[in-house]
Design an enzyme around this catalytic site. Sequence first.
Site, PDB file in Angstrom:
ATOM      1  N   ASP A  89      -6.192   3.938   0.925  1.00  0.00           N
ATOM      2  CA  ASP A  89      -5.642   4.338   1.834  1.00  0.00           C
ATOM      3  C   ASP A  89      -5.825   5.393   2.640  1.00  0.00           C
ATOM      4  O   ASP A  89      -5.333   5.606   3.932  1.00  0.00           O
ATOM      5  CB  ASP A  89      -4.210   4.341   1.568  1.00  0.00           C
ATOM      6  CG  ASP A  89      -3.704   5.488   0.697  1.00  0.00           C
ATOM      7  OD1 ASP A  89      -4.429   5.942   0.159  1.00  0.00           O
ATOM      8  OD2 ASP A  89      -2.705   6.103   1.176  1.00  0.00           O
ATOM      9  N   ASP A 132      -8.173   2.932  -5.458  1.00  0.00           N
ATOM     10  CA  ASP A 132      -7.772   4.325  -5.339  1.00  0.00           C
ATOM     11  C   ASP A 132      -6.270   4.539  -6.019  1.00  0.00           C
ATOM     12  O   ASP A 132      -5.650   3.495  -6.157  1.00  0.00           O
ATOM     13  CB  ASP A 132      -7.641   4.602  -3.798  1.00  0.00           C
ATOM     14  CG  ASP A 132      -7.083   5.969  -3.435  1.00  0.00           C
ATOM     15  OD1 ASP A 132      -7.516   6.910  -4.262  1.00  0.00           O
ATOM     16  OD2 ASP A 132      -6.250   6.013  -2.943  1.00  0.00           O
TER      17      ASP A 132
END
Length: 608
Positions: free
Chosen positions: A497, A298
């Site tokens: 996250d 990500d």
Amino acid sequence: MLPALVLVLAISAAAWLAGRHDIADALWIAATGAVLAVLSVEIVGSLRRGEFGLDLIAALAMAGALAFGENLAGAIVALMFTGGEALEAYAQRRAAREMTALLGRLPRTATRYEDGRLCEVPLDDLAPGDRLLVRRGEVVPVDGTVDSPSAALDQSALTGEPLPVRRAHGEPVLSGSTNAGDAFDLVATHAAADSTYAGIVRLVTAAQQSKAPMARLADRFALGFLALTLLIAGAAWAFSGEAVRALAVLVIATPCPLILAVPVAIISGISRCAGRGVLVKDGGALEGLAKVRTVLLDKTGTLTGGRPRLVAVRTRNGLTPDELLRLAASLDQGSAHVVAEALVAAAQEKGLALEPPEEVREDPGAGIVGRVGGRRIALGGWDFVARQTGTGSFDAEIADWTQQPGTVAVAVTVDGELAGALMLADEVRGEAGGVLRQLRRLGVSRILLATGDETRRANAIAQGLGFDAVVSEMMPQDKTRAVVAEHANGPVMMVGDGVNDAPALAAADIGVAMGARGSAASSEAANVVILVDRLDRLTDAMRIARRSRAIALQSVYAGIGLSVLGMIAAAFGWLAPVEGALLQELIDVAVILNALRAIADPPQDAAG
């Protein structure tokens, strides 16, 4: 049982040396029979649970020794079995030492302010908003923010970082940190059960109770090894006509601690990861880390720091960059937006004198207006600012400011006139390039950037880092589909996250959550949680995992290989049962000690 067995064998040795061979024989038979009885009960219980191990060979060896009158050999096998169990228990305690210390640090009470008094209360009674006192040396009981001018904290139990960190008033503090300075006040932001440290304890407990797939793989070795043992023993008896040769084969094929080398190595690896600030939820996750071939990263909060920083200031009408920043940051003191925090922090870093804002009015997600030193200031997105000036658009020069990939422009007006723009970017972590190179050295063949950013910005962020592909403008379901599509390229790891990453983390073979500032949802969905805000701990964990798996397999192959050689020697009559038992004891001790090497840090350049 081991101390009693050692005492009995010591007495039997004294009796044998004194010429009382009858007493020595009786003691050897009694010791062997006692251990065999206990072992038989354990084997029956294991078989009922569908578990199968090499303990069965130990039982056959002891029973065979008693049947053929090789009482000393039977006693040595009994000693070897109980000694192996004791050695394995010691190894487990040593390997789990760091995780046990983590559990032992969990506080039971906290000191809360109540009506001007300090009261000791159970952790379960704490609620968000409670004001607590954390004394020097105490463990922070819940997540919260500093309510004193500053606090010095030792976060080594959480992150592995040995140096204390300082937190200013209003900054967040993770539960599980230790107060390394003067006492400070803390305002709780989470209940104890929802705090970082409680979550870590739950993960550690689960990790300690888990059984790695490799341990099950090791159990499957037992079936083939048992068949091979019986084949060699039967052949030795059939071709030589000497039952004692079959017994010698069974005795030397009693590697009770051998298969225990696998869980010892795996638990050692999990412990080492915990010491580096990486929580591995179970042995299967550690193995998965060792076998990853495709990685999806990500962007925000993973590849980048997740917090915007001021990178440039554009001005018009003679206003200096510092003055534009000072005015904007002064107004933004009245906002809790992440961009506002970034601008205030940038102004403070430059030592600019901020003024208190007045008549502040914020349009959430769009912009903010107010007065600073008698001047009317507005800042925010271009559309918002255009409405404040009464114009519908800006000239070409201003439009160019919005065209810089990887940046976000915050427009600023002063007294109704466009004064400039503040350019912010979520910067790539300094260690990111090195992490990607390390991933290649650790056997990862494909690395992708998966982000919800628009394509141009995503490509600008990824430029020069060595990604194989960039997939952008993704919704959570798109990330999940990307993970599923990559399964064809080998075991897939997803690193993220945010809440939006949780489905992809769950879909990956190995999900890794950046837990230092990440969401609880991503940590729950992940197999591995990185507790320190550093991406390079990912490669540390992979290196430890590869080394632990390699050591486990070394122990299995070496132990079984040496045992087979010993069995062949026994089949040809070159080893008596007593000699075989002593040789097997040396093999078992060697493989357990080899497995304990996984407790040490791997070389930094090791790729497995």
